[in-house]
Design an enzyme around this catalytic site. Structure first.
Site, PDB file in Angstrom:
ATOM      1  N   LYS A  68     -14.235   0.370   5.868  1.00 27.69           N
ATOM      2  CA  LYS A  68     -13.240  -0.527   5.281  1.00 27.69           C
ATOM      3  C   LYS A  68     -13.532  -1.986   5.647  1.00 27.69           C
ATOM      4  CE  LYS A  68      -9.587  -2.274   3.526  1.00 27.69           C
ATOM      5  NZ  LYS A  68      -9.305  -2.392   2.114  1.00 27.69           N
ATOM      6  N   ARG A 123       0.381 -14.415   1.001  1.00 23.37           N
ATOM      7  CA  ARG A 123      -0.267 -14.409   2.309  1.00 23.37           C
ATOM      8  C   ARG A 123      -1.658 -15.066   2.238  1.00 23.37           C
ATOM      9  NH1 ARG A 123       1.178  -8.240   4.113  1.00 23.37           N
ATOM     10  NH2 ARG A 123       0.973  -7.880   1.878  1.00 23.37           N
ATOM     11  N   CYS A 182      -5.586  -9.473   3.021  1.00 21.85           N
ATOM     12  CA  CYS A 182      -6.631  -8.633   3.632  1.00 21.85           C
ATOM     13  C   CYS A 182      -7.856  -9.383   4.119  1.00 21.85           C
ATOM     14  CB  CYS A 182      -7.041  -7.545   2.646  1.00 21.85           C
ATOM     15  SG  CYS A 182      -5.717  -6.362   2.377  1.00 21.85           S
ATOM     16  N   VAL A 227       0.822  -1.213   0.000  1.00 20.96           N
ATOM     17  CA  VAL A 227       0.000   0.000   0.000  1.00 20.96           C
ATOM     18  C   VAL A 227       0.855   1.262   0.000  1.00 20.96           C
ATOM     19  CG1 VAL A 227      -1.596   1.341   1.437  1.00 20.96           C
ATOM     20  CG2 VAL A 227      -2.048  -1.057   0.981  1.00 20.96           C
ATOM     21  N   LYS A 254      14.984  -3.123   1.966  1.00 20.46           N
ATOM     22  CA  LYS A 254      13.940  -2.693   1.038  1.00 20.46           C
ATOM     23  C   LYS A 254      14.250  -1.292   0.496  1.00 20.46           C
ATOM     24  CE  LYS A 254       9.505  -4.002   1.844  1.00 20.46           C
ATOM     25  NZ  LYS A 254       8.170  -4.023   2.475  1.00 20.46           N
ATOM     26  N   THR A 285      -1.102  -4.409   9.590  1.00 22.47           N
ATOM     27  CA  THR A 285      -1.968  -4.663  10.750  1.00 22.47           C
ATOM     28  C   THR A 285      -2.364  -6.139  10.716  1.00 22.47           C
ATOM     29  OG1 THR A 285      -3.788  -3.788   9.388  1.00 22.47           O
ATOM     30  CG2 THR A 285      -2.921  -2.344  11.095  1.00 22.47           C
TER      31      THR A 285
HETATM   32  N1  LIG Z   1      -1.991  -5.258   0.490  1.00 28.75           N
HETATM   33  C1  LIG Z   1      -3.187  -4.816   0.110  1.00 28.75           C
HETATM   34  O1  LIG Z   1      -3.679  -5.148  -0.960  1.00 28.75           O
HETATM   35  C2  LIG Z   1      -3.950  -3.833   0.979  1.00 28.75           C
HETATM   36  C3  LIG Z   1      -5.072  -3.184   0.439  1.00 28.75           C
HETATM   37  C4  LIG Z   1      -5.766  -2.291   1.230  1.00 28.75           C
HETATM   38  C5  LIG Z   1      -5.363  -2.058   2.546  1.00 28.75           C
HETATM   39  N2  LIG Z   1      -4.286  -2.727   3.054  1.00 28.75           N
HETATM   40  C6  LIG Z   1      -3.873  -2.433   4.434  1.00 28.75           C
HETATM   41  O2  LIG Z   1      -2.753  -1.545   4.374  1.00 28.75           O
HETATM   42  C7  LIG Z   1      -1.837  -1.836   5.440  1.00 28.75           C
HETATM   43  C8  LIG Z   1      -0.473  -2.163   4.887  1.00 28.75           C
HETATM   44  O3  LIG Z   1      -0.553  -3.357   4.137  1.00 28.75           O
HETATM   45  P1  LIG Z   1       0.633  -3.851   3.173  1.00 28.75           P
HETATM   46  O4  LIG Z   1       0.133  -5.050   2.460  1.00 28.75           O
HETATM   47  O5  LIG Z   1       1.125  -2.676   2.380  1.00 28.75           O
HETATM   48  O6  LIG Z   1       1.730  -4.244   4.276  1.00 28.75           O
HETATM   49  P2  LIG Z   1       3.256  -4.682   4.032  1.00 28.75           P
HETATM   50  O7  LIG Z   1       3.532  -5.701   5.079  1.00 28.75           O
HETATM   51  O8  LIG Z   1       3.464  -5.021   2.594  1.00 28.75           O
HETATM   52  O9  LIG Z   1       4.080  -3.341   4.334  1.00 28.75           O
HETATM   53  C9  LIG Z   1       4.204  -2.752   5.571  1.00 28.75           C
HETATM   54  C10 LIG Z   1       5.573  -2.065   5.637  1.00 28.75           C
HETATM   55  O10 LIG Z   1       5.624  -1.243   6.797  1.00 28.75           O
HETATM   56  C11 LIG Z   1       6.962  -1.250   7.299  1.00 28.75           C
HETATM   57  N3  LIG Z   1       6.934  -0.748   8.686  1.00 28.75           N
HETATM   58  C12 LIG Z   1       6.352  -1.293   9.767  1.00 28.75           C
HETATM   59  N4  LIG Z   1       6.504  -0.495  10.847  1.00 28.75           N
HETATM   60  C13 LIG Z   1       7.192   0.601  10.426  1.00 28.75           C
HETATM   61  C14 LIG Z   1       7.641   1.797  11.047  1.00 28.75           C
HETATM   62  N5  LIG Z   1       7.388   2.034  12.338  1.00 28.75           N
HETATM   63  N6  LIG Z   1       8.336   2.693  10.333  1.00 28.75           N
HETATM   64  C15 LIG Z   1       8.589   2.480   9.013  1.00 28.75           C
HETATM   65  N7  LIG Z   1       8.171   1.374   8.364  1.00 28.75           N
HETATM   66  C16 LIG Z   1       7.483   0.439   9.053  1.00 28.75           C
HETATM   67  C17 LIG Z   1       7.376  -2.683   7.124  1.00 28.75           C
HETATM   68  O11 LIG Z   1       8.785  -2.822   7.133  1.00 28.75           O
HETATM   69  C18 LIG Z   1       6.745  -3.010   5.748  1.00 28.75           C
HETATM   70  O12 LIG Z   1       7.657  -2.758   4.696  1.00 28.75           O
HETATM   71  C19 LIG Z   1      -2.487  -2.974   6.236  1.00 28.75           C
HETATM   72  O13 LIG Z   1      -3.230  -2.444   7.293  1.00 28.75           O
HETATM   73  C20 LIG Z   1      -3.399  -3.623   5.222  1.00 28.75           C
HETATM   74  O14 LIG Z   1      -4.487  -4.282   5.839  1.00 28.75           O
HETATM   75  C21 LIG Z   1      -3.567  -3.594   2.285  1.00 28.75           C
END
Ligand SMILES: NC(=O)c1ccc[n+]([C@@H]2O[C@H](COP(=O)([O-])OP(=O)(O)OC[C@H]3O[C@@H](n4cnc5c(N)ncnc54)[C@H](O)[C@@H]3O)[C@@H](O)[C@H]2O)c1
Length: 433
Positions: A207, A331, A263, A11, A35, A86
């Site tokens: 959401k 996942r 998700c 995201v 990364k 999350t």
């Molecule tokens: N993946 C999807 O398709 C999608 C779609 C809509 C919403 N979401 C939501 O968006 C959120 C993120 O999902 P994602 O799939 O992008 O997660 P992800 O695991 O791909 O990415 C999260 C990133 O955050 C970084 N991170 C964690 N704590 C940190 C901090 N304190 N400082 C800096 N970086 C930090 C991690 O290293 C990681 O790279 C979640 O809540 C998810 O439910 C995801």
């Protein structure tokens, strides 16, 4: 506008690339130095169509950069977005918001008074209050507006979804924050994308309600598929007949092995946990969770039956490992349950996936990956189609038949027509037809 995004995952990175493409100056921050190194070198750490080009274009234009240094990126920002993970909390299904709250505490002191903090992560109702509290406690003031702006993008179509969303949801009652959010999304606003302003708690609920509803649609059509099989109906036609009704819509009515991904499973578990916490059980959502879990085992049985009642000693060729096409995300993919269960019953699993093999081979023991779909089938006792990548829709069926030792095909995505397959001499099994 200067935008800083905390968390450069699916995201964060997509949002960063798209917002910079709108003309904002975006800094993507992540704790994961590897990364950030890769991104700085121009490598994209995830598989998402078009993302490499978009990121490169905006880096070159000086609008997009990557860093591990939070303080300076936060101090210069008009908007700070939190887009960290999350995941499900082990054991109880609640969403683990600790990464969100950690991020809130890490940014608190460096925020300018006018900066808007935006939670993009999917978080349970009331988390915005906790973020606001955490920031206020460290700053000793209540100047910072905290907005909920949930993200609805789909992996595999993420850029299009971000740039042409059905709606943008903004949860805040703060007028200044509403104005800033309107400016942030102005290019979309000009495109007539509806921006729905609500209070923060309502935005957080929208959401979860949306994901739970979509997951319910999938589970509903899967149950209809089971009924179709018993009574002699065709679930694809049932879905079409339903979907043409505009009150229902045709999306998310494809029968298959059940939903997965990063998700739906965790979000519906979190919604069910919230319902239980507030003594308002979400019984429909709970049923969806149970049905989706048991469906994976039903798919294992279906494969075993198609193989004549046993897979012991048999080689199974599996096409598709990721939870859906056009992503490398593993996942909660159905393959993570189905393939180990087959291996446990003595099957030799040989698999091919266009993007997920590297990650999948870390997660699925007793599986061999090969680099070509036909090599995968060579001498196999059955072919299992688990993910509907486009390249599996147009297989050379004569070649498939020649490659397989026995012409057994289990198509869990209904991408072939039963009559065609039978005519070609396959023992073909699909879902709900
Ligand atoms: N993946 C999807 O398709 C999608 C779609 C809509 C919403 N979401 C939501 O968006 C959120 C993120 O999902 P994602 O799939 O992008 O997660 P992800 O695991 O791909 O990415 C999260 C990133 O955050 C970084 N991170 C964690 N704590 C940190 C901090 N304190 N400082 C800096 N970086 C930090 C991690 O290293 C990681 O790279 C979640 O809540 C998810 O439910 C995801």
């Amino acid at each position: 506008m200067h935008v800083t995004i905390i968390g450069t995952g699916y995201v964060g990175l997509v949002s960063g690339a798209c917002l910079s493409d709108f003309g904002h100056i975006v800094t993507c921050v992540d704790k994961d130095a590897t990364k950030i190194d890769r991104l700085t070198r121009g490598e994209i750490p995830i598989f998402e169509n078009g993302l490499g080009y978009l990121a490169e274009r905006n880096v070159k234009a000086g609008r997009l950069s990557f860093t591990t240094k939070l303080d300076s990126a936060v101090a210069s920002a008009d908007v700070v977005m939190i887009a960290v993970g999350t995941p499900s909390r082990r054991g109880d299904g609640f969403a683990d918001v600790s990464f969100v709250l950690d991020a809130a505490r890490e940014i608190a002191r460096d925020l300018k008074a006018q900066t808007i903090v935006v939670t993009k992560s999917t978080v349970p109702v009331g988390t915005g209050d906790q973020v606001e509290e955490a920031i206020a406690k460290l700053r000793g003031d209540r100047d910072i507006a905290v907005v909920s702006n949930p993200e609805f993008l789909r992996e595999g179509a993420a850029i299009d979804d971000f740039k042409r969303p059905d709606r943008i949801v903004v949860g805040t009652t703060d007028e200044r924050a509403r104005h800033t959010m309107r400016e942030l999304y102005r290019p979309l606003y000009l495109n007539e994308t509806p921006i729905l302003f609500t209070d923060r708690r309502t935005a957080e609920l929208i959401k979860y309600a949306s994901n739970a509803f979509l997951a319910t649609k999938i589970t509903f059509i899967n149950e209809m598929a089971d009924l179709c099989e018993k009574v002699g109906g065709n679930v694809q036609d049932v879905a079409r007949g339903m979907g043409l009704d505009r009150r229902i819509g045709s999306k998310f009515l494809h029968a298959g092995p059940g939903f997965g991904g990063s998700c739906f499973p965790k979000d519906i578990a979190a919604l069910a946990a919230t319902g239980a916490q507030y003594d308002r059980p979400m019984t429909i959502v709970e049923a969806v969770m149970q049905k989706n879990t048991s469906r994976r085992f039903a798919m294992v049985e279906r494969i075993v039956t198609a193989c004549g009642g046993s897979v012991a000693g048999k080689t199974l060729a599996v096409l598709g490992l990721t939870f859906k096409p056009n992503t490398d995300d593993m996942r909660e993919a159905p393959s993570l349950v189905i393939l180990p269960a087959l291996a446990q019953q003595g099957a030799k699993v040989r698999a091919y996936d266009p993007a997920g093999m590297e990650e999948a081979s870390k997660l699925i023991p007793d599986m061999t990956c090969v680099s070509d779909p036909y090599a995968c089938m060579d001498g196999a006792d059955a072919l299992i189609i688990l993910t509907e990548w486009d390249q599996f829709r147009a297989l050379d069926l004569a070649r498939v038949k020649k490659a397989l030792r026995s012409p057994v095909v289990v198509d869990l995505r209904n991408i072939y027509k039963p009559a065609d397959m039978t005519e070609r001499g396959f023992h073909y099994t699909s879902v709900g037809r």
